[in-house]
Design a protein around this motif. Structure first.
Motif, PDB file in Angstrom:
ATOM      1  N   ALA A  33     -27.211   7.682 -15.570  1.00 55.52           N
ATOM      2  CA  ALA A  33     -27.062   7.167 -14.477  1.00 55.52           C
ATOM      3  C   ALA A  33     -26.075   5.799 -14.557  1.00 55.52           C
ATOM      4  CB  ALA A  33     -28.399   6.497 -13.960  1.00 55.52           C
ATOM      5  N   VAL A  34     -26.140   5.139 -15.843  1.00 54.78           N
ATOM      6  CA  VAL A  34     -25.519   4.018 -16.321  1.00 54.78           C
ATOM      7  C   VAL A  34     -23.950   4.135 -16.382  1.00 54.78           C
ATOM      8  CG1 VAL A  34     -25.016   2.348 -17.933  1.00 54.78           C
ATOM      9  CG2 VAL A  34     -27.382   2.749 -17.670  1.00 54.78           C
ATOM     10  N   ILE A  35     -23.687   5.427 -16.979  1.00 58.25           N
ATOM     11  CA  ILE A  35     -22.152   5.988 -17.035  1.00 58.25           C
ATOM     12  C   ILE A  35     -21.725   6.331 -15.844  1.00 58.25           C
ATOM     13  CG2 ILE A  35     -20.503   7.616 -18.044  1.00 58.25           C
ATOM     14  CD1 ILE A  35     -21.949   5.226 -19.997  1.00 58.25           C
ATOM     15  N   ASP A  36     -22.489   6.934 -14.885  1.00 60.66           N
ATOM     16  CA  ASP A  36     -22.172   7.235 -13.622  1.00 60.66           C
ATOM     17  C   ASP A  36     -21.814   6.020 -12.669  1.00 60.66           C
ATOM     18  OD1 ASP A  36     -21.568   9.299 -11.550  1.00 60.66           O
ATOM     19  OD2 ASP A  36     -23.306   8.432 -10.561  1.00 60.66           O
ATOM     20  N   LEU A  37     -22.545   5.165 -13.155  1.00 58.49           N
ATOM     21  CA  LEU A  37     -22.434   3.868 -12.106  1.00 58.49           C
ATOM     22  C   LEU A  37     -21.217   3.071 -12.802  1.00 58.49           C
ATOM     23  CD1 LEU A  37     -22.991   1.893  -9.834  1.00 58.49           C
ATOM     24  CD2 LEU A  37     -24.899   1.091 -11.083  1.00 58.49           C
ATOM     25  N   ALA A  38     -20.955   2.997 -14.002  1.00 58.90           N
ATOM     26  CA  ALA A  38     -19.776   2.217 -14.668  1.00 58.90           C
ATOM     27  C   ALA A  38     -18.807   2.786 -13.979  1.00 58.90           C
ATOM     28  CB  ALA A  38     -20.042   2.351 -16.060  1.00 58.90           C
ATOM     29  N   SER A  39     -18.605   4.127 -13.960  1.00 54.38           N
ATOM     30  CA  SER A  39     -17.302   4.913 -13.563  1.00 54.38           C
ATOM     31  C   SER A  39     -17.130   4.639 -12.128  1.00 54.38           C
ATOM     32  CB  SER A  39     -17.373   6.368 -13.749  1.00 54.38           C
ATOM     33  OG  SER A  39     -17.824   6.927 -15.082  1.00 54.38           O
ATOM     34  N   GLU A  40     -17.995   4.483 -11.485  1.00 54.83           N
ATOM     35  CA  GLU A  40     -17.891   3.997  -9.904  1.00 54.83           C
ATOM     36  C   GLU A  40     -17.256   2.590  -9.909  1.00 54.83           C
ATOM     37  OE1 GLU A  40     -20.198   4.871  -6.406  1.00 54.83           O
ATOM     38  OE2 GLU A  40     -21.512   6.014  -7.600  1.00 54.83           O
ATOM     39  N   ILE A  41     -17.985   1.528 -10.871  1.00 56.67           N
ATOM     40  CA  ILE A  41     -17.594   0.141 -10.600  1.00 56.67           C
ATOM     41  C   ILE A  41     -16.030   0.118 -11.320  1.00 56.67           C
ATOM     42  CG2 ILE A  41     -17.760  -1.922 -12.027  1.00 56.67           C
ATOM     43  CD1 ILE A  41     -20.729  -1.368 -12.254  1.00 56.67           C
ATOM     44  N   ARG A  94     -29.743  -5.364  -9.237  1.00 54.26           N
ATOM     45  CA  ARG A  94     -30.810  -4.335  -9.871  1.00 54.26           C
ATOM     46  C   ARG A  94     -30.540  -2.793  -9.484  1.00 54.26           C
ATOM     47  NH1 ARG A  94     -34.896  -5.713 -12.554  1.00 54.26           N
ATOM     48  NH2 ARG A  94     -36.086  -3.891 -11.866  1.00 54.26           N
ATOM     49  N   SER A  95     -30.226  -2.655  -8.172  1.00 54.18           N
ATOM     50  CA  SER A  95     -30.135  -1.365  -7.732  1.00 54.18           C
ATOM     51  C   SER A  95     -28.786  -0.918  -7.909  1.00 54.18           C
ATOM     52  CB  SER A  95     -30.995  -1.207  -6.437  1.00 54.18           C
ATOM     53  OG  SER A  95     -30.121  -1.691  -5.448  1.00 54.18           O
ATOM     54  N   ARG A  96     -28.465   0.294  -7.487  1.00 56.46           N
ATOM     55  CA  ARG A  96     -27.189   0.894  -7.602  1.00 56.46           C
ATOM     56  C   ARG A  96     -26.408   0.392  -6.312  1.00 56.46           C
ATOM     57  NH1 ARG A  96     -25.102   5.837  -9.602  1.00 56.46           N
ATOM     58  NH2 ARG A  96     -23.400   6.384  -8.581  1.00 56.46           N
ATOM     59  N   ALA A  97     -27.234   0.398  -5.135  1.00 58.24           N
ATOM     60  CA  ALA A  97     -26.504  -0.303  -4.035  1.00 58.24           C
ATOM     61  C   ALA A  97     -26.249  -1.623  -3.990  1.00 58.24           C
ATOM     62  CB  ALA A  97     -27.764   0.435  -2.774  1.00 58.24           C
ATOM     63  N   ALA A  98     -27.016  -2.340  -4.611  1.00 63.11           N
ATOM     64  CA  ALA A  98     -27.009  -3.643  -4.640  1.00 63.11           C
ATOM     65  C   ALA A  98     -25.727  -4.030  -5.563  1.00 63.11           C
ATOM     66  CB  ALA A  98     -28.216  -4.599  -5.279  1.00 63.11           C
ATOM     67  N   ILE A  99     -25.460  -3.255  -6.745  1.00 63.32           N
ATOM     68  CA  ILE A  99     -24.301  -3.584  -7.637  1.00 63.32           C
ATOM     69  C   ILE A  99     -23.159  -3.192  -6.731  1.00 63.32           C
ATOM     70  CG2 ILE A  99     -23.157  -2.835  -9.854  1.00 63.32           C
ATOM     71  CD1 ILE A  99     -26.218  -2.551 -10.710  1.00 63.32           C
ATOM     72  N   LEU A 100     -22.928  -2.001  -6.203  1.00 61.71           N
ATOM     73  CA  LEU A 100     -21.737  -1.451  -5.485  1.00 61.71           C
ATOM     74  C   LEU A 100     -21.440  -2.468  -4.324  1.00 61.71           C
ATOM     75  CD1 LEU A 100     -22.308   2.216  -5.588  1.00 61.71           C
ATOM     76  CD2 LEU A 100     -20.758   0.876  -7.039  1.00 61.71           C
ATOM     77  N   ASP A 101     -22.407  -3.088  -3.707  1.00 61.00           N
ATOM     78  CA  ASP A 101     -22.300  -4.085  -2.528  1.00 61.00           C
ATOM     79  C   ASP A 101     -21.529  -5.357  -3.472  1.00 61.00           C
ATOM     80  OD1 ASP A 101     -22.512  -5.039   0.047  1.00 61.00           O
ATOM     81  OD2 ASP A 101     -24.113  -6.262  -0.732  1.00 61.00           O
ATOM     82  N   GLU A 102     -22.170  -5.663  -4.542  1.00 60.53           N
ATOM     83  CA  GLU A 102     -21.562  -6.829  -5.084  1.00 60.53           C
ATOM     84  C   GLU A 102     -20.058  -6.708  -5.495  1.00 60.53           C
ATOM     85  OE1 GLU A 102     -24.064  -9.474  -7.963  1.00 60.53           O
ATOM     86  OE2 GLU A 102     -24.281  -7.350  -8.648  1.00 60.53           O
TER      87      GLU A 102
END
Length: 256
Positions: A61-69, A26-34
């Protein structure tokens, strides 16, 4: 099997399916941890279920996280999927217009390799997103998910055919079996569609009863199977477990 290349992976391999692992935090941190836990296990595909993301209403925020993923996944292709609540998605207040904007932004930013969009959406939305994804070189999966039951064989066959008619690069059908015969119906429909459709297919039966479809579905024409990066739910296997089983089954079927 029909084949298409996405990044460095070939969807539609004959020897065994690609393994896809989902991100459901759910959170940015949790997703990056996954992501950090999954990438070393080297699945063939990673699917981000963005409908679970707590900041999903913020496109930036979605696009920024998608780029990190995408950066963390390195050469592993990333699927962007917003699952509607009616097809088993997370609770989310976004309307269809907002969801479309998310998909368009994801395609335009090219921070994902594939998108997964449901055929139950309005035909005009499907057609528009098909054009957008094609213009940006993003592979489009058109999907059908039934979290209540397994439809009759004719309905399953029609879902595969519908995806192809709508211009999908990949057709996906996921069902919920109530008894083992439902799994056989799905496998049979997948095999039938593999003989008539000119695009790669993905199919899966959920839950414990459906676990066999994750292991043997590719032998009936399914190009992708799914495994948990960690903490598997009923019917799921971990990436390393599924890879080992698939290798054994492939060896038994093909020799070598």
């Amino acid at each position: 099997m029909k084949r298409i290349r996405v990044g460095g992976e070939m969807i539609g391999r004959a020897d065994q399916p690609l393994i896809c692992s989902p991100l459901i935090g759910r959170s940015r941190a949790a997703i990056l941890d996954e992501v950090a836990a999954i990438v070393p296990k080297q699945p063939d595909l990673i699917e981000w279920r963005v409908d679970f993301f707590e900041e999903v209403s913020d496109i930036a925020a979605v696009i920024d996280l998608a780029s990190e993923i995408k950066a963390a996944a390195a050469k592993i292709p990333v699927i962007f999927a917003f699952r509607a609540m009616s097809e088993g998605g997370g609770a989310c207040a976004l309307n269809e217009s907002d969801i479309l904007k998310l998909y368009v932004a994801a395609c335009a930013s090219r921070c994902v390799d594939l998108i997964d969009y449901e055929m139950s959406n309005p035909v005009t939305s499907v057609a528009m997103l098909r054009e957008v994804s094609r213009n940006h070189g993003v592979t489009m999966i058109m999907s059908y998910h039934n979290h209540q039951a397994t439809p009759e064989d004719a309905v399953l066959s029609e879902k595969f055919a519908e995806a192809e008619r709508l211009g999908a690069d990949v057709a996906k059908v996921v069902v919920t079996p109530r008894h083992s015969e439902d799994v056989l119906s799905l496998l049979g429909a997948t095999q039938k569609a593999s003989r008539t459709c000119a695009i790669p297919l993905v199919s899966m039966a959920m839950g414990g009863i459906g676990a066999v479809s994750r292991v043997f579905g590719w032998a009936y024409g399914s190009s992708v199977t799914f495994a948990a990066g960690r903490s598997p739910k009923p019917g799921q296997m971990r990436i390393e477990e599924l890879r080992s089983v698939l290798a054994s089954v492939s060896h038994a079927l093909h020799g070598g």
